[in-house]
Motif scaffolding. Structure first.
Motif, PDB file in Angstrom:
ATOM      1  N   SER A 268      -3.959 -31.444  35.650  1.00 19.41           N
ATOM      2  CA  SER A 268      -2.877 -32.306  35.196  1.00 19.41           C
ATOM      3  C   SER A 268      -2.882 -33.613  35.976  1.00 19.41           C
ATOM      4  CB  SER A 268      -1.531 -31.596  35.391  1.00 19.41           C
ATOM      5  OG  SER A 268      -0.457 -32.490  35.209  1.00 19.41           O
ATOM      6  N   GLU A 269      -2.459 -34.704  35.305  1.00 17.91           N
ATOM      7  CA  GLU A 269      -2.452 -36.011  35.963  1.00 17.91           C
ATOM      8  C   GLU A 269      -1.535 -36.068  37.176  1.00 17.91           C
ATOM      9  OE1 GLU A 269       0.676 -36.175  32.715  1.00 17.91           O
ATOM     10  OE2 GLU A 269      -1.359 -35.382  32.960  1.00 17.91           O
ATOM     11  N   SER A 270      -0.601 -35.107  37.270  1.00 22.93           N
ATOM     12  CA  SER A 270       0.293 -35.049  38.433  1.00 22.93           C
ATOM     13  C   SER A 270       0.161 -33.718  39.167  1.00 22.93           C
ATOM     14  CB  SER A 270       1.751 -35.251  37.991  1.00 22.93           C
ATOM     15  OG  SER A 270       2.126 -34.255  37.044  1.00 22.93           O
ATOM     16  N   GLY A 271      -0.997 -33.061  38.999  1.00 21.55           N
ATOM     17  CA  GLY A 271      -1.212 -31.766  39.645  1.00 21.55           C
ATOM     18  C   GLY A 271      -1.356 -31.884  41.155  1.00 21.55           C
ATOM     19  N   THR A 272      -1.129 -30.776  41.837  1.00 27.72           N
ATOM     20  CA  THR A 272      -1.265 -30.722  43.292  1.00 27.72           C
ATOM     21  C   THR A 272      -2.441 -29.831  43.656  1.00 27.72           C
ATOM     22  OG1 THR A 272       1.106 -31.056  43.667  1.00 27.72           O
ATOM     23  CG2 THR A 272      -0.159 -30.079  45.461  1.00 27.72           C
ATOM     24  N   ILE A 273      -3.404 -30.413  44.387  1.00 29.02           N
ATOM     25  CA  ILE A 273      -4.569 -29.652  44.838  1.00 29.02           C
ATOM     26  C   ILE A 273      -4.289 -29.149  46.254  1.00 29.02           C
ATOM     27  CG2 ILE A 273      -7.053 -29.656  45.209  1.00 29.02           C
ATOM     28  CD1 ILE A 273      -7.296 -32.010  43.370  1.00 29.02           C
ATOM     29  N   SER A 274      -4.480 -27.861  46.456  1.00 30.75           N
ATOM     30  CA  SER A 274      -4.295 -27.251  47.775  1.00 30.75           C
ATOM     31  C   SER A 274      -5.656 -26.880  48.349  1.00 30.75           C
ATOM     32  CB  SER A 274      -3.420 -26.005  47.675  1.00 30.75           C
ATOM     33  OG  SER A 274      -2.111 -26.337  47.269  1.00 30.75           O
ATOM     34  N   PHE A 275      -5.883 -27.257  49.594  1.00 33.29           N
ATOM     35  CA  PHE A 275      -7.126 -26.958  50.286  1.00 33.29           C
ATOM     36  C   PHE A 275      -6.820 -26.063  51.487  1.00 33.29           C
ATOM     37  CE2 PHE A 275      -7.159 -31.264  48.646  1.00 33.29           C
ATOM     38  CZ  PHE A 275      -8.308 -31.301  47.868  1.00 33.29           C
ATOM     39  N   ILE A 276      -7.737 -25.174  51.799  1.00 32.27           N
ATOM     40  CA  ILE A 276      -7.684 -24.406  53.036  1.00 32.27           C
ATOM     41  C   ILE A 276      -8.999 -24.643  53.770  1.00 32.27           C
ATOM     42  CG2 ILE A 276      -7.492 -22.149  54.124  1.00 32.27           C
ATOM     43  CD1 ILE A 276      -4.943 -22.915  52.822  1.00 32.27           C
ATOM     44  N   PHE A 277      -8.937 -25.377  54.889  1.00 35.03           N
ATOM     45  CA  PHE A 277     -10.117 -25.626  55.717  1.00 35.03           C
ATOM     46  C   PHE A 277     -10.191 -24.528  56.778  1.00 35.03           C
ATOM     47  CE2 PHE A 277      -8.995 -29.640  53.849  1.00 35.03           C
ATOM     48  CZ  PHE A 277     -10.218 -30.221  53.541  1.00 35.03           C
ATOM     49  N   ASN A 278     -11.367 -23.891  56.873  1.00 37.57           N
ATOM     50  CA  ASN A 278     -11.536 -22.733  57.757  1.00 37.57           C
ATOM     51  C   ASN A 278     -12.695 -22.935  58.712  1.00 37.57           C
ATOM     52  OD1 ASN A 278      -9.648 -20.636  56.407  1.00 37.57           O
ATOM     53  ND2 ASN A 278     -10.880 -21.392  54.707  1.00 37.57           N
ATOM     54  N   ASP A 279     -12.491 -22.515  59.959  1.00 35.67           N
ATOM     55  CA  ASP A 279     -13.578 -22.460  60.932  1.00 35.67           C
ATOM     56  C   ASP A 279     -13.167 -21.516  62.056  1.00 35.67           C
ATOM     57  OD1 ASP A 279     -16.253 -23.901  61.797  1.00 35.67           O
ATOM     58  OD2 ASP A 279     -15.018 -23.692  63.593  1.00 35.67           O
ATOM     59  N   ALA A 280     -14.094 -20.667  62.484  1.00 44.84           N
ATOM     60  CA  ALA A 280     -13.776 -19.667  63.503  1.00 44.84           C
ATOM     61  C   ALA A 280     -13.390 -20.284  64.836  1.00 44.84           C
ATOM     62  CB  ALA A 280     -14.976 -18.725  63.693  1.00 44.84           C
ATOM     63  N   ASN A 323      -1.922 -38.597  41.010  1.00 45.64           N
ATOM     64  CA  ASN A 323      -1.168 -39.537  40.177  1.00 45.64           C
ATOM     65  C   ASN A 323      -2.202 -40.390  39.449  1.00 45.64           C
ATOM     66  OD1 ASN A 323       0.753 -41.132  38.977  1.00 45.64           O
ATOM     67  ND2 ASN A 323       1.127 -42.374  40.808  1.00 45.64           N
ATOM     68  N   LEU A 324      -2.807 -39.790  38.383  1.00 45.64           N
ATOM     69  CA  LEU A 324      -4.008 -40.375  37.788  1.00 45.64           C
ATOM     70  C   LEU A 324      -3.863 -40.565  36.294  1.00 45.64           C
ATOM     71  CD1 LEU A 324      -6.663 -38.172  39.635  1.00 45.64           C
ATOM     72  CD2 LEU A 324      -5.978 -40.513  40.209  1.00 45.64           C
ATOM     73  N   LYS A 325      -4.704 -41.440  35.757  1.00 47.29           N
ATOM     74  CA  LYS A 325      -4.806 -41.640  34.325  1.00 47.29           C
ATOM     75  C   LYS A 325      -5.934 -40.788  33.770  1.00 47.29           C
ATOM     76  CE  LYS A 325      -3.137 -46.419  34.592  1.00 47.29           C
ATOM     77  NZ  LYS A 325      -3.461 -47.847  34.311  1.00 47.29           N
ATOM     78  N   LYS A 326      -6.066 -40.759  32.461  1.00 42.20           N
ATOM     79  CA  LYS A 326      -7.116 -40.001  31.802  1.00 42.20           C
ATOM     80  C   LYS A 326      -8.485 -40.455  32.304  1.00 42.20           C
ATOM     81  CE  LYS A 326      -9.106 -39.119  27.240  1.00 42.20           C
ATOM     82  NZ  LYS A 326      -8.981 -39.378  25.786  1.00 42.20           N
ATOM     83  N   GLY A 327      -9.375 -39.497  32.572  1.00 41.79           N
ATOM     84  CA  GLY A 327     -10.721 -39.836  33.006  1.00 41.79           C
ATOM     85  C   GLY A 327     -11.361 -38.715  33.788  1.00 41.79           C
TER      86      GLY A 327
END
Length: 465
Positions: A268-280, A323-327
């Motif tokens: 979605s143009e207003s979607g939220t991406i969640s990241f989990i960065f991992n390192d021991a 917060n993006l337009k089509k593309g």
């Protein structure tokens, strides 16, 4: 006090009467059989009964193990009921330096660490210091091998700083004007641990991050002739040497909140991406940081939500709201761990402002009675991609004659890729009454509604049990 070394003295009138003016004497004890060195003699103002005050006495630029002796009313010119609490002996290790254009080298008391600051970085007269700490242990950084600078000694670390921290560029200890300083730590080749670390080419200089209890790798090089390891650094702080045995790069997992997502899929143009960065051993959120680039343009850190927990950086969650337009877009991440292992990772995705259902299918198709997963024999799953959020999604199953035999309601309706059922078991090919469907050909229609708009897609399915 006033950016100079000072002794803070707490004085209390424990009596019931006003104490008139009284004397203060501060001496440096120089050793057995030697006269004490008078550092300060003052007359202090009267103090009221039960009153407590703080008084400061400026100290010289000491270096070494210093013994100070403080006396109040030493000559008993004021009558007191108890004189025994009027003196104090202070034992303190100092290692202070007054910087100038010609003097910008700091050395630890044991001579094992030397720091050369670029000339004219600080005003003449700035007081700097070097303190030594023993065995600072990081939280969850198991791939570091502590190395003593002297054979048989405890692992040590050296703190470099200035008393006037307002002279620094920021609260992290960054030197002003983009300046650097050279930190050299001498090691003892007689130590067996050090010998093994050198043989493994693992010796490195690290900087201590107090708030997160981590050691952070600094780019360094070894001078074999001088038995030294050297790093050119940009921050004041605490430095030490370790064997670095971490060769594994950090990892990242990404998902889109409230929708299933596959790389190259729709968001979605207003979607939220969640990241989990991992390192021991921990993610580097300090020098390198976590950097996100959208189509080559760096995303400002102010647009990222980074949830780093003090003491533990092995898992660092990060969120970014679009917060993006089509593309079509590519999101690139660059990140490193605290031991210097670097990684880049990219996520391609699409933003679409047109409502549609694409990539409709089911697997396996045909539906067989024998499959690679025995638990899913005679079962199937439906897949589809929504290019925008829907209000409602359903699937209807029909025979070739057009008789409806099964309906699935309330399927996942968010933008992106979906599977149904999203469980361990696929659909068992039973009709509305719980009876198994006969072998043959069937049609299924997936219907998605968004407001007044309705999208329908029809696909064929075979059952061969």
């Amino acid at each position: 006090k006033d950016n100079m070394p000072a002794l803070e003295i707490q004085i209390k009138n424990a009596g019931t009467g006003i104490c008139p003016e009284y004397s203060l004497h501060l001496y440096q004890y120089l050793g057995e059989g030697q006269r004490e060195r008078l550092l300060r003699e003052e007359t202090l103002a009267p103090i009221q009964p039960q009153e407590t005050l703080l008084h400061y006495v400026q100290l010289p630029i000491f270096s070494g193990n210093i013994v100070l002796k403080l006396f109040l009313n030493r000559n008993h010119t004021i009558s007191e009921s108890n004189y025994s609490n009027n003196d104090k002996t202070i034992y303190k290790t100092f290692n202070l330096f007054q910087l100038s254009d010609s003097r910008n080298t700091l050395t630890s008391l044991d001579g094992k660490m030397q720091c050369e600051i670029e000339g004219s970085v600080f005003p003449t007269g700035t007081v700097a210091y070097v303190d030594t700490y023993m065995d600072l242990q990081a939280v969850n950084q198991a791939d570091l091998q502590p190395v003593p600078v002297q054979a048989g000694a405890v692992h040590s670390a050296f703190e470099i700083g200035v008393l006037n921290e307002n002279l620094l560029a920021d609260s992290t200890g960054l030197l002003p004007g983009g300046a650097t300083m050279k930190v050299s730590i001498e090691y003892d080749t007689a130590d067996s641990t050090l010998q093994q670390v050198l043989a493994d080419e693992a010796l490195q200089i690290y900087r201590w991050e107090e708030d997160y209890q981590k050691w952070l790798l600094q780019s360094s090089q070894i001078s074999v002739q001088k038995n030294q390891i050297i790093a050119q650094v940009s921050k004041m702080g605490t430095y030490s040497i370790f064997g670095n045995y971490d060769t594994i790069s950090p990892q990242v997992d990404a998902n889109v909140e409230k929708q299933e997502f596959t790389y190259g899929g729709y968001i979605s143009e207003s979607g939220t991406i969640s990241f989990i960065f991992n390192d021991a051993n921990g993610i580097d959120i300090f020098d390198h940081g976590i950097n996100l680039f959208l189509d080559g343009e760096k995303i400002p850190n102010s647009e990222l939500t980074i949830s780093a927990v003090v003491g533990h950086l092995t898992t660092v969650p990060v969120k970014y709201r679009l917060n993006l337009k089509k593309g079509s877009y590519v999101l690139l991440m660059s990140f490193a761990d605290v031991n210097g292992n670097y990684r880049e990772h990219s996520i391609p995705f699409f933003v679409n402002d047109t409502f549609d259902i694409i990539n409709v299918g089911n697997y396996p198709n045909p539906v067989y009675g024998i499959t690679l997963e025995p638990i899913n024999e005679g079962r199937t799953r439906f897949t589809y991609v929504l290019t925008d959020d829907a209000d409602e999604v359903s699937i209807k199953i029909f025979t070739v004659s057009g008789r409806k035999v099964k309906t699935f309601h309330n399927l996942p309706s968010s933008v992106g890729y979906h599977e149904y059922p999203r469980t361990l078991l696929g659909w068992d090919c039973r009709d509305t009454h719980g009876e198994y469907l006969s072998n043959g050909t069937y049609f299924y229609k997936i219907v998605a509604r968004k407001g007044s708009k309705k999208i329908e897609k029809i696909q064929k399915m075979a059952i061969l049990k």
